[in-house]
Design a protein around this motif. Sequence first.
Motif, PDB file in Angstrom:
ATOM      1  N   THR A 124     -22.624  11.138 -20.131  1.00 55.72           N
ATOM      2  CA  THR A 124     -23.636  10.820 -19.118  1.00 55.72           C
ATOM      3  C   THR A 124     -23.231  11.335 -17.740  1.00 55.72           C
ATOM      4  OG1 THR A 124     -22.580   8.646 -18.961  1.00 55.72           O
ATOM      5  CG2 THR A 124     -24.591   8.796 -20.255  1.00 55.72           C
ATOM      6  N   VAL A 125     -21.949  11.192 -17.411  1.00 55.70           N
ATOM      7  CA  VAL A 125     -21.469  11.648 -16.109  1.00 55.70           C
ATOM      8  C   VAL A 125     -21.512  13.172 -16.034  1.00 55.70           C
ATOM      9  CG1 VAL A 125     -19.494  11.662 -14.532  1.00 55.70           C
ATOM     10  CG2 VAL A 125     -20.024   9.597 -15.830  1.00 55.70           C
ATOM     11  N   VAL A 126     -21.086  13.839 -17.112  1.00 58.18           N
ATOM     12  CA  VAL A 126     -21.086  15.306 -17.135  1.00 58.18           C
ATOM     13  C   VAL A 126     -22.502  15.853 -17.003  1.00 58.18           C
ATOM     14  CG1 VAL A 126     -20.532  17.347 -18.505  1.00 58.18           C
ATOM     15  CG2 VAL A 126     -18.950  15.411 -18.472  1.00 58.18           C
ATOM     16  N   ILE A 127     -23.436  15.292 -17.771  1.00 57.85           N
ATOM     17  CA  ILE A 127     -24.827  15.751 -17.696  1.00 57.85           C
ATOM     18  C   ILE A 127     -25.402  15.474 -16.312  1.00 57.85           C
ATOM     19  CG2 ILE A 127     -27.163  15.364 -18.567  1.00 57.85           C
ATOM     20  CD1 ILE A 127     -25.919  14.732 -21.276  1.00 57.85           C
ATOM     21  N   GLY A 128     -25.091  14.307 -15.767  1.00 58.15           N
ATOM     22  CA  GLY A 128     -25.623  13.945 -14.453  1.00 58.15           C
ATOM     23  C   GLY A 128     -25.188  14.901 -13.363  1.00 58.15           C
ATOM     24  N   PHE A 129     -23.884  15.181 -13.277  1.00 57.23           N
ATOM     25  CA  PHE A 129     -23.462  16.060 -12.182  1.00 57.23           C
ATOM     26  C   PHE A 129     -23.780  17.525 -12.473  1.00 57.23           C
ATOM     27  CE2 PHE A 129     -19.108  16.124 -14.229  1.00 57.23           C
ATOM     28  CZ  PHE A 129     -18.988  17.505 -14.375  1.00 57.23           C
ATOM     29  N   THR A 130     -23.849  17.919 -13.739  1.00 56.41           N
ATOM     30  CA  THR A 130     -24.233  19.300 -14.055  1.00 56.41           C
ATOM     31  C   THR A 130     -25.670  19.574 -13.633  1.00 56.41           C
ATOM     32  OG1 THR A 130     -22.703  19.377 -15.929  1.00 56.41           O
ATOM     33  CG2 THR A 130     -24.466  21.001 -15.885  1.00 56.41           C
ATOM     34  N   ASN A 131     -26.586  18.673 -13.972  1.00 60.04           N
ATOM     35  CA  ASN A 131     -27.977  18.840 -13.552  1.00 60.04           C
ATOM     36  C   ASN A 131     -28.122  18.721 -12.045  1.00 60.04           C
ATOM     37  OD1 ASN A 131     -28.430  18.988 -16.274  1.00 60.04           O
ATOM     38  ND2 ASN A 131     -29.949  17.377 -16.364  1.00 60.04           N
TER      39      ASN A 131
END
Length: 561
Positions: free
Chosen positions: A126-133
């Motif tokens: 969730t954290v990876v997807i959040g900051f990537t987007n």
Amino acid sequence: MKIVFHPKLLDTLPGYNGAQFGRDASAGLTVGVLALPLAMAFAIASGMSPTAGIWTAIVAGFLISALGGSRVQIGGPTGAFIPIIYGIVVEYGVQNLLVATMLAGAMLVAMGVFRLGNLIRFIPKTVVIGFTNGIAVVIFLAQIKDFLGLRIDHLPGEFFGKVKALVTHLDTIDLPTVALSVASIIVLLSWNRLAQRFKPLSRLPGPLGVLIFATAANALLQLPVETIGTRFNGIPQDLPAFALPQLSLETLGKLISPALTIALLGAIESLLSARVADAAIEDRHDPNQELIAQGVANLAAPLFGGFAATGAIARTATNVRTGGRSPVAGMVHALVLLAVVLVFAPFAKHIPLATLSAIVVVVAINMGEWHEFRGLKRFSVNYRTTLLSTFFVTVFFDLTLAVELGMVLASLFFIYRMSELTRVERLPLTELSMIPDFLYPDGSPRVVAYSLYGTLFFGAIHKLETLLDPAERHPEVVILDMHHLVNLDTTGLEGLESLCKNLHKHGCALILCNLNQQPASLIHRSGFEDDVGINNICGDIYGALARSRDLLPRFMDEDNL
């Protein structure tokens, strides 16, 4: 501590032959021509010169492949770094960016030496997807200026200031620049279809093909658009001077936080890229060796005017698809870039910035996992909260703050979830009603048993507080069946100690049974085994009931005194 330094290159050299070199050289050539426009575009979007981007790809790319823990990793400047680098350049200047990059390199080396590579995998999806987007949105916003040809002398790095500057300067939009930007994007998005129709195009990566056509059109037609030549005076054809960045002790302390951001993002992206590549080539990378290589690359690149680099997922995937199977391919990719600079640098002055901006816009669109937003309703509130919080904080404020907040939220939700899974249930023990000594005259039990489930840790210790109801008559023996308790931490142990003391205060005994390995080990090592009494730790519930029979007569005698 033993320091392990073993690059994957050493594993590939035994048995390496000419056939494999041919495949690696071909893949390196393809990735090299793909990396050229991306390196320049990412550098300009980061507030650096295109020369800095190219030399980052050359120096860092060579070292990451030569020293890394992956067979096929391709390193260089990436889109994810754009908002980070741009923000540092705006606030601290280019020289301090180089210092921060070298500090980040030292941190990455230390992370690899202390074998922290596997810890990066603990960062939730969730954290990876959040900051990537979030990074994708920030990159897109930063490209509006060059995409539309807006006349903005200084574009702020901070979100609200950036949006205000873009809105207030919309009246300076340049139509020829917009036309070229839109045309570049259309060609980029339709490149695969064009390549199927015109076979010679299939040999060119889309970004390089668009760059060649736009540069040729600008050189022949003298389009009224800004170019690398007009903004940066072209690209030097010679080698950069080796120099240490200027260090100011006054700002060194302020650069620790930006350097940590570069190090964490570089570690996350490089190891994610390596994991994706592992699945494609059926290999396993060494995460700690990869971090050491990333660190060395970030220490070296600023000495040649470069900046932060990491593993590039798209270029690594291209390397795999085109036959690269050893670090030699990545080293060839760096040498190809070097040859291009030494031979074709004079032509770079005609490259339109609008086309480079269009390339970065497409990269930003492709790097975001937008389908995750469409599927959010399928997941829990905890999942949605963590992902969206990380995303919005990345966009509006800062990546470091976003990752910190995301990790805190993910940890709190995990603790809550684990505490919900921890249960304390009363065991019926119906057979006790058949044993007179186990009951008080009024029929209430003198022996009660509970089963513990899950993990007894600091987030679930309150479950023990409700074990005994003060309004009810105290039992004389309490049995805790710990067969389903898989983990016990020191706070949970403290809760057991408190329960034991409270029971002893009321003349009651505590019996533990069915201990699993980890709880049993902690209870033994802490000395709690002696407090409970070695005879009061039983193998199963039947042994605990037998022990209760040994204890109850003593209590009966005391009751009859």
